[in-house]
Design an enzyme around this catalytic site. Structure first.
Site, PDB file in Angstrom:
ATOM      1  N   ASP A  23       0.820  -1.219   0.000  1.00  0.00           N
ATOM      2  CA  ASP A  23       0.000   0.000   0.000  1.00  0.00           C
ATOM      3  C   ASP A  23       0.854   1.269   0.000  1.00  0.00           C
ATOM      4  O   ASP A  23       0.465   2.292   0.548  1.00  0.00           O
ATOM      5  CB  ASP A  23      -0.965   0.041   1.210  1.00  0.00           C
ATOM      6  CG  ASP A  23      -1.806  -1.212   1.300  1.00  0.00           C
ATOM      7  OD1 ASP A  23      -2.293  -1.639   0.247  1.00  0.00           O
ATOM      8  OD2 ASP A  23      -1.959  -1.756   2.401  1.00  0.00           O
ATOM      9  N   HIS A  27      -4.246  -2.393  -6.055  1.00  0.00           N
ATOM     10  CA  HIS A  27      -3.623  -1.113  -6.363  1.00  0.00           C
ATOM     11  C   HIS A  27      -4.736  -0.135  -6.639  1.00  0.00           C
ATOM     12  O   HIS A  27      -5.663  -0.463  -7.381  1.00  0.00           O
ATOM     13  CB  HIS A  27      -2.807  -1.204  -7.644  1.00  0.00           C
ATOM     14  CG  HIS A  27      -1.626  -2.085  -7.523  1.00  0.00           C
ATOM     15  ND1 HIS A  27      -0.699  -1.943  -6.538  1.00  0.00           N
ATOM     16  CD2 HIS A  27      -1.223  -3.119  -8.272  1.00  0.00           C
ATOM     17  CE1 HIS A  27       0.241  -2.857  -6.705  1.00  0.00           C
ATOM     18  NE2 HIS A  27      -0.063  -3.587  -7.736  1.00  0.00           N
TER      19      HIS A  27
END
Ligand code: GDP
Length: 430
Positions: A12, A40
């Protein structure tokens, strides 16, 4: 040439944004490991998307998006994602799927759920996407490669062989219904129909592309600290998240990887269980979580709140080293603009000794953060495009972290969009 975009931390970090940005000048984008267990998030002219399986280059029409052999290929999710993006007006991307990629089977997802349920309090905090059972089977040599869909007799025989074992576990360990071989075969035939137009010998395709001078981006999932070997074992993912694995998981020679862009977020966040030395709690964490990322730090796959913490120089230095970083992309810096002072973790205290070397798990669990507080800049830095135009304290924050981690920060990301990027000359860049 080949460039890798990988994460230094727990995932992340904003790899999706950086890949999407670099894809503008690339020809081929390859996913080389992991599966639909992490996502994503990408924001561009078509809208905001959470991709789990499609490479982040899928939004350009000049790129080819490749699912490499190292990926845990979840066929229904891949095609659901393709449908979602094309429905929002994105042109159908050119995709290729390695004939050696293995498929996440419906029972991998079930086993993931059942095992987490069985473990109860000792569970791994899995996203229940079937990733651990998938990779276990791959290495136990009972996984299914895409090419196996093309020899139906062999496939039937293998299904029976594999199910003999799976059904014993289902019945006796988990007390759940058994899997029917014919049903599974039919599901796999459905999978074959949808993947068929895209299946190819990816390593041969990449070899040819490299000889023609094409640029290939390898897109990593998660980050160093979730790597099976070098991460916070056992609270890791079941595949290698390092750029080095890109060579294996895509099928390119390791010496072709010339640039390794390691994405590092300006503060920390993590999902799932495991040691997180610079973690913060309470209101302080809530505020950073709410302001973080683009619309808050909540999982792209699960929606669960991420654990939050200050930037961790010890973990990030280690994270960059294991990746073999040539460039650091330092992301989400704009989010810190609300802070008067910004703590940074510069060391770990373990049994009374302070270290800046990232330790193995049993020591990591005892580590307490050594914090240094830097002054904040208390302004919104979004929209700035030149490094010199950043507030002085903001530049000092970047330069301090660069010295601590020892790798050149050549890109600073100050917003979720492709354009929100500041290129910088780094004194550490050789
Ligand atoms: P990935 O898995 O590494 O791609 O990470 P995520 O999908 O979790 O991305 C992090 C989040 O931060 C996404 O929502 C991005 O749109 C967002 N993001 C990426 N870079 C920046 C940045 O520089 N600033 C802000 N505010 N958000 C960013």
């Amino acid at each position: 040439m080949v460039k890798a975009v990988v994460g230094a931390n727990w995932g992340d970090e904003g790899k999706g944004k950086i890949t999407d940005m670099l894809a503008e000048h690339a020809d081929i984008i390859v996913r080389f490991q992991g599966g639909a267990n992490a996502g994503h998030t990408i924001k561009n002219k078509y809208g905001k998307f959470a991709l789990h399986t499609l490479p982040s280059g899928a939004f350009y029409d000049h790129t080819t998006s490749v699912i490499g052999n190292g990926v845990a290929l979840n066929i229904p999710i891949l095609f659901k994602e393709l449908k979602e993006i094309t429905e929002k007006g994105v042109p159908m991307p050119k995709i290729l799927i390695s004939d050696r990629a293995q498929m996440v089977m419906p029972y991998h997802i079930l086993f993931d759920e059942y095992e987490e349920e069985r473990l109860g309090k000792a569970s791994f905090g899995s996203t229940k996407s079937g990733i651990a059972p998938f990779y276990s089977d791959k290495y136990a040599k009972i996984g299914f490669q895409v090419n196996e869909l093309y020899d139906e007799e062999r496939l039937k025989e293998k299904i029976n062989r594999v199910l003999a074992q799976k059904n014993i576990l289902l019945e006796h360990l988990y007390h759940k219904p058994a899997i029917d071989a014919d049903e599974l075969f039919n599901t796999l035939m459905e999978y074959k129909k949808v993947v068929d137009p895209y299946v190819c010998d990816v390593s041969a395709f990449l070899d040819k592309a490299l000889k023609e001078g094409k640029t290939v981006l390898l897109e990593g999932q998660l980050g160093t600290l979730k790597d099976t070997d070098h991460g916070i074992y056992p609270m890791v993912t079941s595949s290698n998240t390092l750029a080095a694995y890109g060579a294996v998981g895509a099928g390119v020679p390791p010496y072709e990887i010339k640039e390794i862009i390691t994405v590092c977020k300006a503060y920390s966040s993590a999902v799932g269980a495991g040691a997180f030395v610079s973690e913060i709690f309470g209101d302080e964490a809530d505020e950073l979580r709410r302001r973080g990322g683009d619309g808050g730090e909540f999982g792209a796959t699960t929606g669960r709140p991420r654990r939050m913490g200050w930037f961790d120089c010890v973990a990030s230095k280690y994270g960059c080293r294991l990746q073999g970083t040539t460039d650091v992309a330092f992301t989400v810096l704009d989010v810190l603009g609300y802070l008067k002072e910004i703590p940074v973790c510069v060391g770990y205290e373990i049994d009374g000794d302070v270290t800046t070397d990232f330790p193995v798990t049993y020591k990591l669990e005892k580590a307490k953060p050594v914090l240094k507080t830097l002054p904040g800049w208390e302004t919104d830095i979004t929209g700035i495009r030149k490094y010199e135009e950043l507030p002085e304290n903001c530049r000092k924050y970047i330069e301090f972290i660069e010295q601590e981690i020892g790798y050149p920060i050549t890109m600073v990301s100050n917003g979720p969009a492709r354009e929100d990027i500041i290129y910088r000359e780094s004194p550490l860049k050789k």
